[in-house]
Design an enzyme around this catalytic site. Sequence first.
Site, PDB file in Angstrom:
ATOM      1  N   HIS A 117      -1.476   0.353  -9.883  1.00 48.65           N
ATOM      2  CA  HIS A 117      -2.082  -0.603  -8.942  1.00 48.65           C
ATOM      3  C   HIS A 117      -2.585  -1.850  -9.690  1.00 48.65           C
ATOM      4  O   HIS A 117      -3.766  -2.198  -9.610  1.00 48.65           O
ATOM      5  CB  HIS A 117      -3.236   0.066  -8.160  1.00 48.65           C
ATOM      6  N   ARG A 156       0.845  -1.185   0.000  1.00 52.78           N
ATOM      7  CA  ARG A 156       0.000   0.000   0.000  1.00 52.78           C
ATOM      8  C   ARG A 156       0.886   1.243   0.000  1.00 52.78           C
ATOM      9  O   ARG A 156       1.997   1.234   0.555  1.00 52.78           O
ATOM     10  CB  ARG A 156      -0.909   0.025   1.225  1.00 52.78           C
TER      11      ARG A 156
HETATM   12  P1  NAP Z   1      -1.354 -11.188   4.723  1.00 60.12           P
HETATM   13  O1  NAP Z   1      -1.410 -12.621   4.362  1.00 60.12           O
HETATM   14  O2  NAP Z   1      -2.285 -10.672   5.759  1.00 60.12           O
HETATM   15  O3  NAP Z   1       0.146 -10.862   5.167  1.00 60.12           O
HETATM   16  C1  NAP Z   1       0.517  -9.648   5.737  1.00 60.12           C
HETATM   17  C2  NAP Z   1       1.960  -9.725   6.189  1.00 60.12           C
HETATM   18  O4  NAP Z   1       2.340  -8.448   6.712  1.00 60.12           O
HETATM   19  C3  NAP Z   1       2.161 -10.739   7.327  1.00 60.12           C
HETATM   20  O5  NAP Z   1       3.377 -11.417   7.136  1.00 60.12           O
HETATM   21  C4  NAP Z   1       2.238  -9.850   8.569  1.00 60.12           C
HETATM   22  O6  NAP Z   1       3.019 -10.381   9.626  1.00 60.12           O
HETATM   23  C5  NAP Z   1       2.938  -8.634   7.991  1.00 60.12           C
HETATM   24  N1  NAP Z   1       2.701  -7.453   8.834  1.00 60.12           N
HETATM   25  C6  NAP Z   1       1.541  -6.814   9.058  1.00 60.12           C
HETATM   26  N2  NAP Z   1       1.731  -5.789   9.913  1.00 60.12           N
HETATM   27  C7  NAP Z   1       3.042  -5.798  10.238  1.00 60.12           C
HETATM   28  C8  NAP Z   1       3.846  -5.006  11.094  1.00 60.12           C
HETATM   29  N3  NAP Z   1       3.351  -3.981  11.795  1.00 60.12           N
HETATM   30  N4  NAP Z   1       5.154  -5.308  11.191  1.00 60.12           N
HETATM   31  C9  NAP Z   1       5.670  -6.345  10.485  1.00 60.12           C
HETATM   32  N5  NAP Z   1       4.963  -7.145   9.657  1.00 60.12           N
HETATM   33  C10 NAP Z   1       3.654  -6.866   9.547  1.00 60.12           C
HETATM   34  O7  NAP Z   1      -1.588 -10.269   3.459  1.00 60.12           O
HETATM   35  P2  NAP Z   1      -1.283 -10.620   1.934  1.00 60.12           P
HETATM   36  O8  NAP Z   1      -2.409 -11.398   1.370  1.00 60.12           O
HETATM   37  O9  NAP Z   1       0.088 -11.169   1.821  1.00 60.12           O
HETATM   38  O10 NAP Z   1      -1.351  -9.157   1.294  1.00 60.12           O
HETATM   39  C11 NAP Z   1      -0.472  -8.128   1.708  1.00 60.12           C
HETATM   40  C12 NAP Z   1      -0.913  -6.777   1.189  1.00 60.12           C
HETATM   41  O11 NAP Z   1      -0.641  -6.679  -0.206  1.00 60.12           O
HETATM   42  C13 NAP Z   1      -2.416  -6.506   1.263  1.00 60.12           C
HETATM   43  O12 NAP Z   1      -2.803  -6.085   2.554  1.00 60.12           O
HETATM   44  C14 NAP Z   1      -2.604  -5.429   0.230  1.00 60.12           C
HETATM   45  O13 NAP Z   1      -2.464  -4.173   0.851  1.00 60.12           O
HETATM   46  C15 NAP Z   1      -1.451  -5.636  -0.746  1.00 60.12           C
HETATM   47  N6  NAP Z   1      -1.874  -6.047  -2.108  1.00 60.12           N
HETATM   48  C16 NAP Z   1      -1.542  -5.262  -3.170  1.00 60.12           C
HETATM   49  C17 NAP Z   1      -1.879  -5.654  -4.456  1.00 60.12           C
HETATM   50  C18 NAP Z   1      -1.491  -4.861  -5.660  1.00 60.12           C
HETATM   51  O14 NAP Z   1      -1.960  -5.134  -6.750  1.00 60.12           O
HETATM   52  N7  NAP Z   1      -0.633  -3.894  -5.529  1.00 60.12           N
HETATM   53  C19 NAP Z   1      -2.573  -6.852  -4.652  1.00 60.12           C
HETATM   54  C20 NAP Z   1      -2.904  -7.622  -3.555  1.00 60.12           C
HETATM   55  C21 NAP Z   1      -2.535  -7.200  -2.268  1.00 60.12           C
HETATM   56  P3  NAP Z   1       2.603 -11.767  10.343  1.00 60.12           P
HETATM   57  O15 NAP Z   1       2.971 -12.844   9.347  1.00 60.12           O
HETATM   58  O16 NAP Z   1       3.438 -11.790  11.539  1.00 60.12           O
HETATM   59  O17 NAP Z   1       1.133 -11.694  10.610  1.00 60.12           O
HETATM   60  C1  GLV Z   2      -5.128  -5.099  -4.115  1.00 60.64           C
HETATM   61  O1  GLV Z   2      -4.586  -4.079  -3.902  1.00 60.64           O
HETATM   62  C2  GLV Z   2      -5.561  -5.986  -3.092  1.00 60.64           C
HETATM   63  O2  GLV Z   2      -5.631  -5.592  -1.931  1.00 60.64           O
HETATM   64  O3  GLV Z   2      -5.847  -7.161  -3.433  1.00 60.64           O
END
Ligand code: NAP
Ligand code: GLV
Length: 312
Positions: free
Chosen positions: A275, A227
């Site tokens: 994005h 983000r």
């Molecule tokens: P997820 O499975 O919830 O993983 C989030 C990761 O972030 C976990 O490893 C978590 O740690 C870590 N984290 C959260 N807060 C933290 C903190 N304060 N300090 C250190 N580590 C922290 O989420 P995901 O499915 O991988 O997705 C991640 C993010 O990608 C989404 O929230 C979204 O914003 C973004 N995204 C972007 C796109 C795009 O097209 N650009 C697409 C999809 C998603 P723990 O493992 O310890 O819980």
């Molecule tokens: C895209 O940004 C997502 O959160 O999947």
Amino acid sequence: MTRILFYLDEPGKDVWRPAFEAAMPGVDFRDYPDWGSPDDGPAYAFAWEPELGLIAKYSNIVAVFSLGAGVDHITRDTSIPTDLPIIRMSDDGLKEGMAEFVLMTVLMHHRYMPRMMTAQRNHKWQRLFPKRAENVRVGILGYGALGIACADALKPLGYGLAAWSRTAKPAESGIEHFTGPEQFNDFLARTDILVGLLPSTPETTGLLNKDTMGLMPKHASIINVGRGTLVNLDDLVTLLDSGHLAGATLDVFTEEPLNDSDPLWDHEKINITPHIASITRPETAAEYVANNIKKIETGQQPDNVLDRMRGY
Ligand code: NAP
Ligand code: GLV
């Protein structure tokens, strides 16, 4: 019969109805604004950036499925009841898309592709000689569903991989784990190419700033696909202009779309994508929602429910 209240304000959204009809035969799929009345019976919302106040008006919604992995586009609406489950997207299509994008951009930074493209535009035959992958240290901020998928895609190339997360991870071959604020600086100091894959929370906002990015090795690069709130962009530009950082790929911004007059567009060390690092894919996402609804309706705990205390 399962009822889906769908909200997406984007062209091309018609692909979603057939995907849901295939995954959930007989589904009552209602595209906004044809949501009907809250008295029509229980429904599941499936939404991206729903209009403020809309979810709260439909008291028949039993859970909100986020069209994305992030939920900030839903939780910005403070009228949503705090006991209404919000479920994050985490289907295979999203993981594959992110792994593809991160693999591509890590390779681009490793192989100096942005500089090659600038050289081409200036008709310069500029030969640059990259390091072996094993001598390039890639660090992933966030080791959740998407961070793990990216690490799995990068491992075969032999990069020196590390990941940073909030909670400790078991030891694993091919990747070094860093945990929590106390290990953040060490993680940065060993990272040549950083991949931001964190959710937007108060704790992750502004985490990459002049001081923290200044700890990265000279000529490091930043890829932000989590983000926009993660990176202080003024500080990023300062460090790119001073030569401390070599380049950045930015897919996400605090304000989207990025204003067309924003000087970031023309910064020669910054690549901008709108994005699209990973776009939720209808077939796999509809399957994911269908499986989760089955869990809810058979009294099981659905996957990936937002933990409001953690913020993700
Ligand atoms: P997820 O499975 O919830 O993983 C989030 C990761 O972030 C976990 O490893 C978590 O740690 C870590 N984290 C959260 N807060 C933290 C903190 N304060 N300090 C250190 N580590 C922290 O989420 P995901 O499915 O991988 O997705 C991640 C993010 O990608 C989404 O929230 C979204 O914003 C973004 N995204 C972007 C796109 C795009 O097209 N650009 C697409 C999809 C998603 P723990 O493992 O310890 O819980
Ligand atoms: C895209 O940004 C997502 O959160 O999947």
